[in-house]
Design a protein around this motif. Structure first.
Motif, PDB file in Angstrom:
ATOM      1  N   GLY A  70      -2.945  51.427  33.767  1.00  0.00           N
ATOM      2  CA  GLY A  70      -2.103  52.531  34.220  1.00  0.00           C
ATOM      3  C   GLY A  70      -2.853  53.832  34.418  1.00  0.00           C
ATOM      4  N   PHE A  71      -3.794  54.134  33.515  1.00  0.00           N
ATOM      5  CA  PHE A  71      -4.571  55.357  33.653  1.00  0.00           C
ATOM      6  C   PHE A  71      -5.388  55.346  34.947  1.00  0.00           C
ATOM      7  CE2 PHE A  71      -4.706  55.934  28.767  1.00  0.00           C
ATOM      8  CZ  PHE A  71      -3.555  56.715  28.801  1.00  0.00           C
ATOM      9  N   SER A  72      -6.051  54.222  35.212  1.00  0.00           N
ATOM     10  CA  SER A  72      -6.872  54.113  36.424  1.00  0.00           C
ATOM     11  C   SER A  72      -6.012  54.195  37.674  1.00  0.00           C
ATOM     12  CB  SER A  72      -7.658  52.798  36.419  1.00  0.00           C
ATOM     13  OG  SER A  72      -8.534  52.735  35.308  1.00  0.00           O
ATOM     14  N   PHE A  73      -4.849  53.580  37.632  1.00  0.00           N
ATOM     15  CA  PHE A  73      -3.913  53.617  38.756  1.00  0.00           C
ATOM     16  C   PHE A  73      -3.504  55.048  39.083  1.00  0.00           C
ATOM     17  CE2 PHE A  73       0.900  53.658  39.187  1.00  0.00           C
ATOM     18  CZ  PHE A  73       0.891  53.722  40.572  1.00  0.00           C
ATOM     19  N   VAL A  74      -3.086  55.801  38.062  1.00  0.00           N
ATOM     20  CA  VAL A  74      -2.643  57.176  38.296  1.00  0.00           C
ATOM     21  C   VAL A  74      -3.816  58.049  38.738  1.00  0.00           C
ATOM     22  CG1 VAL A  74      -1.632  59.231  37.221  1.00  0.00           C
ATOM     23  CG2 VAL A  74      -0.686  56.971  36.725  1.00  0.00           C
ATOM     24  N   ARG A  75      -4.992  57.804  38.170  1.00  0.00           N
ATOM     25  CA  ARG A  75      -6.179  58.567  38.577  1.00  0.00           C
ATOM     26  C   ARG A  75      -6.454  58.359  40.074  1.00  0.00           C
ATOM     27  NH1 ARG A  75      -9.377  56.515  35.247  1.00  0.00           N
ATOM     28  NH2 ARG A  75      -9.130  58.068  33.597  1.00  0.00           N
ATOM     29  N   GLN A  76      -6.337  57.126  40.547  1.00  0.00           N
ATOM     30  CA  GLN A  76      -6.550  56.843  41.969  1.00  0.00           C
ATOM     31  C   GLN A  76      -5.476  57.494  42.829  1.00  0.00           C
ATOM     32  OE1 GLN A  76      -9.209  55.351  43.435  1.00  0.00           O
ATOM     33  NE2 GLN A  76     -10.073  55.351  41.361  1.00  0.00           N
ATOM     34  N   MET A  77      -4.243  57.490  42.355  1.00  0.00           N
ATOM     35  CA  MET A  77      -3.159  58.174  43.069  1.00  0.00           C
ATOM     36  C   MET A  77      -3.490  59.641  43.273  1.00  0.00           C
ATOM     37  SD  MET A  77       0.515  56.887  41.538  1.00  0.00           S
ATOM     38  CE  MET A  77       1.246  58.397  42.173  1.00  0.00           C
ATOM     39  N   ARG A  78      -3.882  60.287  42.180  1.00  0.00           N
ATOM     40  CA  ARG A  78      -4.151  61.727  42.240  1.00  0.00           C
ATOM     41  C   ARG A  78      -5.364  62.033  43.126  1.00  0.00           C
ATOM     42  NH1 ARG A  78       0.709  61.908  41.059  1.00  0.00           N
ATOM     43  NH2 ARG A  78       1.398  62.460  38.938  1.00  0.00           N
ATOM     44  N   LYS A  79      -6.381  61.182  43.069  1.00  0.00           N
ATOM     45  CA  LYS A  79      -7.554  61.385  43.919  1.00  0.00           C
ATOM     46  C   LYS A  79      -7.169  61.335  45.386  1.00  0.00           C
ATOM     47  CE  LYS A  79     -11.400  59.838  40.996  1.00  0.00           C
ATOM     48  NZ  LYS A  79     -12.481  58.815  40.821  1.00  0.00           N
ATOM     49  N   ALA A  80      -6.174  60.517  45.701  1.00  0.00           N
ATOM     50  CA  ALA A  80      -5.707  60.390  47.083  1.00  0.00           C
ATOM     51  C   ALA A  80      -4.767  61.528  47.471  1.00  0.00           C
ATOM     52  CB  ALA A  80      -5.006  59.048  47.273  1.00  0.00           C
ATOM     53  N   GLY A  81      -4.498  62.449  46.527  1.00  0.00           N
ATOM     54  CA  GLY A  81      -3.638  63.585  46.815  1.00  0.00           C
ATOM     55  C   GLY A  81      -2.162  63.323  46.620  1.00  0.00           C
ATOM     56  N   ASP A  82      -1.816  62.175  46.041  1.00  0.00           N
ATOM     57  CA  ASP A  82      -0.411  61.838  45.825  1.00  0.00           C
ATOM     58  C   ASP A  82       0.084  62.497  44.542  1.00  0.00           C
ATOM     59  OD1 ASP A  82       2.017  60.393  45.022  1.00  0.00           O
ATOM     60  OD2 ASP A  82       1.501  59.000  46.623  1.00  0.00           O
ATOM     61  N   ARG A  83       1.138  63.331  44.644  1.00  0.00           N
ATOM     62  CA  ARG A  83       1.662  64.069  43.495  1.00  0.00           C
ATOM     63  C   ARG A  83       2.975  63.490  42.979  1.00  0.00           C
ATOM     64  NH1 ARG A  83      -2.636  65.782  41.904  1.00  0.00           N
ATOM     65  NH2 ARG A  83      -1.426  66.921  40.344  1.00  0.00           N
ATOM     66  N   THR A  84       3.271  62.234  43.317  1.00  0.00           N
ATOM     67  CA  THR A  84       4.514  61.608  42.848  1.00  0.00           C
ATOM     68  C   THR A  84       4.623  61.709  41.328  1.00  0.00           C
ATOM     69  OG1 THR A  84       4.444  60.017  44.675  1.00  0.00           O
ATOM     70  CG2 THR A  84       5.867  59.475  42.805  1.00  0.00           C
ATOM     71  N   PRO A  85       5.769  62.163  40.800  1.00  0.00           N
ATOM     72  CA  PRO A  85       5.931  62.251  39.342  1.00  0.00           C
ATOM     73  C   PRO A  85       5.744  60.892  38.680  1.00  0.00           C
ATOM     74  CG  PRO A  85       7.675  63.450  40.456  1.00  0.00           C
ATOM     75  CD  PRO A  85       6.942  62.680  41.522  1.00  0.00           C
ATOM     76  N   VAL A  86       5.099  60.899  37.498  1.00  0.00           N
ATOM     77  CA  VAL A  86       4.772  59.668  36.788  1.00  0.00           C
ATOM     78  C   VAL A  86       5.273  59.726  35.351  1.00  0.00           C
ATOM     79  CG1 VAL A  86       2.902  58.225  35.884  1.00  0.00           C
ATOM     80  CG2 VAL A  86       2.720  59.205  38.182  1.00  0.00           C
ATOM     81  N   VAL A  87       5.876  58.622  34.912  1.00  0.00           N
ATOM     82  CA  VAL A  87       6.246  58.439  33.507  1.00  0.00           C
ATOM     83  C   VAL A  87       5.441  57.260  32.982  1.00  0.00           C
ATOM     84  CG1 VAL A  87       8.084  57.898  31.865  1.00  0.00           C
ATOM     85  CG2 VAL A  87       8.590  59.296  33.881  1.00  0.00           C
TER      86      VAL A  87
END
Length: 255
Positions: A70-87
């Motif tokens: 999950g950490f790696s997934f969210v890190r990749q999201m943020r690197k791509a500029g995606d700011r979707t809220p995450v729980v």
């Protein structure tokens, strides 16, 4: 996508990332009957593809998963500029894990086991929806604020720094939803201490240790983003709350 841009008449699009298939099925079914449009992914790699195809309003993800956690997934999201809220969902409760999640830009961290009603309340609070009726936090309140060299638009989550030079260009950053909500609350109470209980109650719906820790992390991130203008400061009153001041306000308050 953020809560303020969503059509209040449609369902919230939720991406559930969970490798335990039986648990994922039960949770997805329950969320679907509670008014969410749910898609699932079994790991972070699959979730990245779903984020692009499904364009969710919110992501609920486990941490420990095969192939990509999950950490790696969210890190990749943020690197791509995606700011979707995450729980984040996890049985791991080490403070280091919680802090790491928030530093990656997560909006909340829910410990397993949990009550489904608690998860739903936290998701809706994160999206700024009151009771699922589509009312966003601050709908009838001031939305644009001038903070020294910064202009902050709480509706679009944009924090814009006016340039020193005369080239007319201004640097802008998009704040994560939770940071934007915190800054908006502080702006609307400029010069006054905003109690932790008020911030946690309105934005998290819970004042436990993990939510308090999350608030502290988000305030630290806000301070770094506002550091370009030294006249702005967010003061912490231990165990009480936070106060936003700019230099002129500080003079008026005799500080």
């Amino acid at each position: 996508m953020n809560a303020n841009s969503m059509n209040p008449d449609r369902k919230i699009k939720l991406l559930l990332v969970e490798d335990e298939q039986a648990f994922a099925w039960v949770l997805a079914d329950t969320l679907s009957t509670s008014g969410f449009e749910v898609r699932t992914a079994a790991d972070g790699a699959e979730a990245l593809a779903q984020v692009e195809a499904f364009v969710p309003d919110v992501v609920v993800t486990d941490i420990m998963m095969p192939h990509m956690d999950g950490f790696s997934f969210v890190r990749q999201m943020r690197k791509a500029g995606d700011r979707t809220p995450v729980v984040f969902l996890s049985a791991r409760t080490d403070a280091e894990d919680v802090v790491k999640g928030f530093e990656l830009g997560a909006g909340d961290y829910v410990r397993k086991p949990f009550a489904i009603k608690e998860l739903i309340v936290r998701i809706r609070a994160l999206l700024g929806r009151a009771g699922g009726q589509g009312k966003t936090v601050g709908d009838e309140e001031e939305q644009v604020f001038r903070l020294g060299r910064f202009t902050f638009d709480a509706l679009t989550h944009k924090l814009r720094l006016s340039p020193d030079s005369g080239d007319g260009r201004a640097e802008a950053v998009s704040l994560p939803t939770r940071e934007s909500e915190i800054l908006a609350m502080l702006c609307r109470q400029m010069g006054r201490v905003v109690p932790n209980a008020a911030i946690l109650g309105q934005l998290w719906g819970n004042d436990d240790y993990f939510c308090t820790r999350s608030l502290n992390v988000h305030v630290t991130r806000l301070r770094k983003k506002l550091a370009a203008d030294p006249s702005i400061r967010i003061e912490a009153f231990r165990g009480t709350g936070y106060r936003l001041l700019v230099e002129a306000d500080a003079d008026e308050h005799g500080l």
